[in-house]
Enzyme design. Structure first.
Site, PDB file in Angstrom:
ATOM      1  N   ASP A 580       0.898  -0.703   0.111  1.00  0.00           N
ATOM      2  CA  ASP A 580      -0.224  -0.246  -0.429  1.00  0.00           C
ATOM      3  C   ASP A 580       0.994   1.415  -0.092  1.00  0.00           C
ATOM      4  O   ASP A 580       0.929   2.178   1.110  1.00  0.00           O
ATOM      5  CB  ASP A 580      -0.897  -0.267   1.351  1.00  0.00           C
ATOM      6  CG  ASP A 580      -2.158   1.332   0.852  1.00  0.00           C
ATOM      7  OD1 ASP A 580      -2.020   1.689   0.271  1.00  0.00           O
ATOM      8  OD2 ASP A 580      -2.829   1.589   1.974  1.00  0.00           O
ATOM      9  N   PHE A 581       2.136   1.582  -0.810  1.00  0.00           N
ATOM     10  CA  PHE A 581       3.000   2.090  -1.913  1.00  0.00           C
ATOM     11  C   PHE A 581       1.522   3.451  -1.732  1.00  0.00           C
ATOM     12  O   PHE A 581       1.416   4.058  -2.389  1.00  0.00           O
ATOM     13  CB  PHE A 581       3.833   1.791  -2.061  1.00  0.00           C
ATOM     14  CG  PHE A 581       4.667   1.042  -1.578  1.00  0.00           C
ATOM     15  CD1 PHE A 581       4.568   0.032  -0.368  1.00  0.00           C
ATOM     16  CD2 PHE A 581       6.001   0.742  -1.897  1.00  0.00           C
ATOM     17  CE1 PHE A 581       5.537  -0.494   0.315  1.00  0.00           C
ATOM     18  CE2 PHE A 581       6.582  -0.076  -1.580  1.00  0.00           C
ATOM     19  CZ  PHE A 581       6.655  -0.693  -1.127  1.00  0.00           C
ATOM     20  N   GLU A 582       1.834   5.042  -1.096  1.00  0.00           N
ATOM     21  CA  GLU A 582       1.624   5.840  -1.289  1.00  0.00           C
ATOM     22  C   GLU A 582       1.926   7.000  -1.491  1.00  0.00           C
ATOM     23  O   GLU A 582       3.738   6.330  -1.216  1.00  0.00           O
ATOM     24  CB  GLU A 582      -0.020   5.995  -0.335  1.00  0.00           C
ATOM     25  CG  GLU A 582      -1.060   4.818  -0.214  1.00  0.00           C
ATOM     26  CD  GLU A 582      -2.391   5.385   0.695  1.00  0.00           C
ATOM     27  OE1 GLU A 582      -2.215   6.710   0.629  1.00  0.00           O
ATOM     28  OE2 GLU A 582      -2.707   4.318   1.235  1.00  0.00           O
ATOM     29  N   GLY A 583       1.743   8.566  -1.832  1.00  0.00           N
ATOM     30  CA  GLY A 583       2.577   9.398  -1.587  1.00  0.00           C
ATOM     31  C   GLY A 583       3.946   9.298  -2.290  1.00  0.00           C
ATOM     32  O   GLY A 583       3.908   8.950  -4.212  1.00  0.00           O
ATOM     33  N   SER A 585       5.679   7.172  -2.493  1.00  0.00           N
ATOM     34  CA  SER A 585       7.245   5.456  -2.434  1.00  0.00           C
ATOM     35  C   SER A 585       7.809   5.348  -3.833  1.00  0.00           C
ATOM     36  O   SER A 585       8.393   4.717  -3.712  1.00  0.00           O
ATOM     37  CB  SER A 585       5.934   4.686  -1.913  1.00  0.00           C
ATOM     38  OG  SER A 585       5.849   5.189  -0.995  1.00  0.00           O
TER      39      SER A 585
END
Length: 897
Positions: A580-583, A585
């Protein structure tokens, strides 16, 4: 049939009203077939609405128009039983078009700047400009909205406002109102806003020696570090032992040599950049002893068949083969991996000590099998094998332990012991070697799991509900794992996050201290994981989330990610992991144009890291990904490595999904907190506007799509069983909530082709679509399971969550059967129980686990028993049953019509 809807404003009716009614009756013969609304005032003013009159219990979807009390309205999203006159506020389902009469035309409005795909920094003053006009009147107001929230309005052209940017992917719209009250909402413009952190401190990692290495007094210890600075240069790297400076290096490769003194030491490195910002590395623990024993280890030979823990001598020193994933190199080319002499020997071997006179050294020991992470079937024999040696004497015994409890011992080589009867759960195995001087050493632990079926977790159901469980308090309340609704098949424990910094790579996880308030302990959490797993649930750990950005820019960060994630999963016994990599990442370097062959180190390292973790645990390991639409479907129009001026993150998940599709269990794109997305019909869809958003974006994943419209860069379709629809469980869970029924309507159109009357048209159905992911379990519980109860019932109606309802079950050793019929039932359920002399209990539960029926039947006769169960008191719906006999339990479901 022509209908004339007449509203009498004057009351009581006068004689002139009757005349008007007579005239209107004649007029109705000339009207079109569309519904008309006639408003009669004291001046006998007649206003005809061409839109149909609003009907309270009728369902309306986006774009439907109605007339009510002399005003025309348009539906902004799905609505029913919501009065247009009182539900046309900012977040209401209705938009005011204007007075009836067929003469007023709604205004036109569009945002002229910024353009979609523009990137900004937090704190930037963003000027938003709009054009608005009205062909039959005047524009009175233009409102500016960010993510659906009004931030400003302007009453005169040129229409403009300035907004201070806040972090995230933002959706800009403008709403124009004319002098007749008609309203138009512009097409959305998607922008991204990221943090400007100023000078970024450098990153630094000690790459040699590895933690746990041992040395002898006077040995020359080579210490190496990898350091980088993304926005400048590294001025120097300082090296410390127990906090004392022992050396520094101003240029790469950063190394120093230190003459070892006796004791235990913690090594660190500090990198300092050109702006004097500094970062301290990971810690490496080493031990320096007074000297080794004599060299009774075998002389090293190339391809010697070495395994983890194997000890050899070479050039007067003793070395030990490192554990996975480095073990294979111990048998590599002598020129590269010969201990102490090869160019890369430290990648494979750990220095143990110098050969010397006999001393009083401790023995060495390691478990060679089973491997860490290996699974076994409940009840099978688990054989533990170990190697043990003593450089200055002999090993007298090796003891074996499971979760710290001694289970057996062996006094002669080869050392082994078989454990029988382990119950379902996770176990830490260790071995302890004792020598003739009564000195002992305990091996590194090996974690195994015992499951109820061969080789790994039970097969996943054909229809899945996957929910996120909060490891923190965010207003919904905290839920112990054991209290999670049985509606959920897979539970994502959220979140594992970086221990030090996004670029360091090491991930950590621990139960939040928020749970102290409800006295939920670490031990209870671990116990609950095993409890739910024993019930067939899958518990996986989710990495990242909104605040847990992970940036694997270096190979060092990649390797630390691999090591730490394997340790977390083995420690807690998780069944898999969710990315769940966000921003920030994931993002591209400009020029990285092919998702099939990515070149950006950040992307390449992430792919390698995830694959390594999956490979470690084998084919039963669950891998899911939960990207935002910005990182996936936006690639149809923008791709960060190709499109100059576009956000470098656009489409950045696509290489990851493609490279790992052979490992991927589910892709569960977040269809919430999203922006405007162009679908395969080249029309734009907005989250929260209705089922069209879900259907159009799922269709993209299951058909595939060209990157930026280029057919030579076509992203292949995923399998139907790999796709879940990611939705917010409640309106409070995230932007884009469209209601539970609309989620079911989306599923029903995608799976069965039952249209809800939307704009997007499917050219095929997807009967094997896997199900639903939702943020979150906690939000669903906060709203009394309204979401999961309804969606669970729909999915179960499709079949595939559990085995089909029990028709015939063979009881071991008795060759007897239980027959249940009919199913679905109306009022009465029949059981033919061919279990002579056996008593049994049947219990029935509703879909939330509440017992609604229980009966015990005693059969002492030597003949089958027939039982009729009256269930007329149960409401229609889904129920689960459990039949308990003397030697076996049977589970299944019942549908009551």
């Amino acid at each position: 049939m022509k209908i004339l809807n007449i509203q009498l404003i004057k009351n009581p009716i006068g004689w002139y009203d009757l005349i008007v009614l007579f005239l209107l009756t004649a007029l109705s013969q000339q009207l079109s077939a569309s519904t008309a609304l006639v408003k009669i005032t004291e001046d006998i003013e007649v206003i005809v609405c061409t839109a149909p009159a609003w009907v309270s219990d009728q369902v309306y979807t986006k774009g439907d128009r109605v007339a009510y009390q002399g005003t025309e309205y348009e539906a902004f999203y799905w609505t029913q039983n919501q009065n247009p006159a009182t539900n046309n506020s900012q977040w209401g389902p209705w938009i005011v078009i204007g007075p009836c009469g067929g003469v007023n035309t709604a205004p036109i409005v569009s945002i002229t700047s910024p353009l979609s795909g523009t990137a900004f920094t937090v704190g930037n003053n963003v000027t938003i400009n709009a054009n608005a006009s009205d062909t039959d009147g005047a524009v009175t107001t233009v409102e500016f909205l960010v993510d659906g929230t009004i931030i400003a309005s302007d009453t005169s052209a040129p229409y403009s406002t300035i907004w201070t940017a806040t972090e995230g992917n933002r959706m800009l719209t403008a709403r124009a109102t004319d002098n007749a009250g008609a309203v138009t909402l512009s097409t959305a413009v998607s922008i991204s806003v990221s943090q400007d952190t100023g000078n970024q401190p450098p990153s630094v990692t000690i790459t040699n020696p590895s933690s746990g290495s041992t040395f002898t007094i006077g040995q020359n210890v080579s210490i190496a570090a990898e350091a980088n600075d993304v926005d400048g240069t590294v001025s120097k790297v300082e090296f410390y032992a127990n906090g004392n400076l022992i050396g520094e290096d101003p240029s790469a490769p950063y190394t120093t040599n230190w003459t070892a003194t006796q004791g235990s030491f913690t090594l660190t490195a500090t990198a300092i950049d050109n702006d004097n910002a500094n970062t301290t590395s990971n810690t490496v623990s080493i031990t320096v002893s007074g000297g080794g024993g004599n060299c009774d280890a075998d002389q090293y030979v190339e391809d010697g068949g070495y395994v983890a823990g194997s000890q050899v001598q070479n050039q007067g020193n003793i070395y030990e083969c490192k554990p996975w994933p480095f073990t294979g190199w111990c048998n590599g080319s002598a020129a590269a991996y010969a201990p102490g002499t090869g160019t890369n020997w430290e990648d494979a071997w750990t220095f143990v000590g110098e050969c010397g006179p006999d001393g009083n050294g401790e023995p060495t020991i390691s478990i060679t099998s089973p491997g860490s992470g290996q699974s076994f079937v409940e009840g099978s024999a688990i054989v533990i094998n170990a190697t043990a040696s003593d450089s200055d004497g002999n090993v007298t015994k090796v003891e074996f332990f499971s979760n710290g409890n001694k289970v057996g011992e062996d006094t002669s080589s080869p050392y082994s012991f078989a454990i029988n009867g382990l119950e379902i759960g996770n176990y830490s195995l260790t071995a302890k070697a004792t020598d003739n001087d009564n000195l002992s050493t305990i091996s590194s632990p090996v974690t195994i799991r015992v499951t109820s079926s061969g080789g790994g977790p039970d097969p996943l159901p054909a229809r899945i509900m996957n929910g996120y469980w909060h490891n923190f308090q965010n207003g919904t309340g905290l839920i112990p794992l054991r209290e999670v609704s049985p509606n959920w098949d897979v539970i994502n424990v959220s979140f594992a996050v970086p221990k030090f910094s996004p670029a360091d790579g090491e991930i950590g996880f621990e139960l939040s201290s928020d749970f102290d308030a409800i006295n939920y302990t670490e031990a209870a959490f671990r116990s609950d994981i095993q409890l739910l797993q024993s019930q067939g649930k899958k518990i996986i750990v989710s990495i990242g989330g909104q605040d847990g950005q992970v940036q694997l820019n270096s190979t060092s960060a990649r390797d630390k990610f691999i090591t730490s994630m394997i340790a977390i999963i083995e420690d807690y016994g998780f069944d898999g992991m969710d990315i769940d990599f966000e921003g920030q990442s994931l993002s591209f370097a400009l020029g990285d144009t092919d998702f099939r062959n990515p070149t950006t180190p950040l992307i390449v390292n992430t792919i390698e890291a995830v694959r390594s973790v999956c490979n470690h645990f084998g084919n039963d390991f669950i891998l899911t990904m939960a990207p935002e639409t910005f990182f996936v479907q936006l690639g149809y129009t923008f791709y960060g490595g190709i499109s100059p001026g576009a956000d470098r993150r656009a489409g950045a998940y696509l290489p990851l999904i493609h490279a790992l599709r052979d490992k991927l269990t589910f892709l569960q794109v977040q269809y919430y907190n999203s922006g405007f997305i162009t679908a395969l019909d080249n029309q734009g869809y907005i989250p929260g506007s209705g089922p069209d958003f879900y259907v159009s974006l799922v269709d993209m994943l299951l058909k595939g799509f060209p990157i930026t419209g280029d057919s030579s860069k076509f992203f292949p379709a995923l399998r139907q069983d790999q796709v879940l629809i990611g939705v917010p469980a409640t309106v409070g869970a995230g932007g884009g909530h469209i209601g539970t029924q609309s989620v079911i309507n989306s599923l029903d159109y995608l799976i069965n082709g039952n249209s809800f009357g939307g704009q997007y048209q499917l050219s095929q159905t997807y009967p094997n679509l896997r199900g639903v992911m939702s943020w979150s379990i906690n939000w669903d519980a906060f709203e009394n399971l309204q979401f999961s109860n309804a969606v669970r019932t729909y999915l179960d109606g499709l079949g595939g969550r559990s085995t089909s309802v029990l028709e015939t079950v063979e009881v071991p050793q008795k060759k007897s059967t239980i027959k249940m019929y009919p199913n679905p039932i109306k009022n009465e359920l029949y059981l033919d129980v061919d279990l002579p002399g056996t008593s049994y209990t049947i219990t029935i539960y509703n879909r939330v686990g509440t017992q609604v029926f229980k009966d015990k039947v005693s059969n002492t006769k030597k003949m089958p028993a027939n039982t009729k169960i009256d269930l007329h008191h149960l409401q229609p719906g889904l129920y689960f049953y459990k039949i308990e006999t003397n030697n076996q339990d049977f589970l299944g479901k019942i549908i009551k019509q």
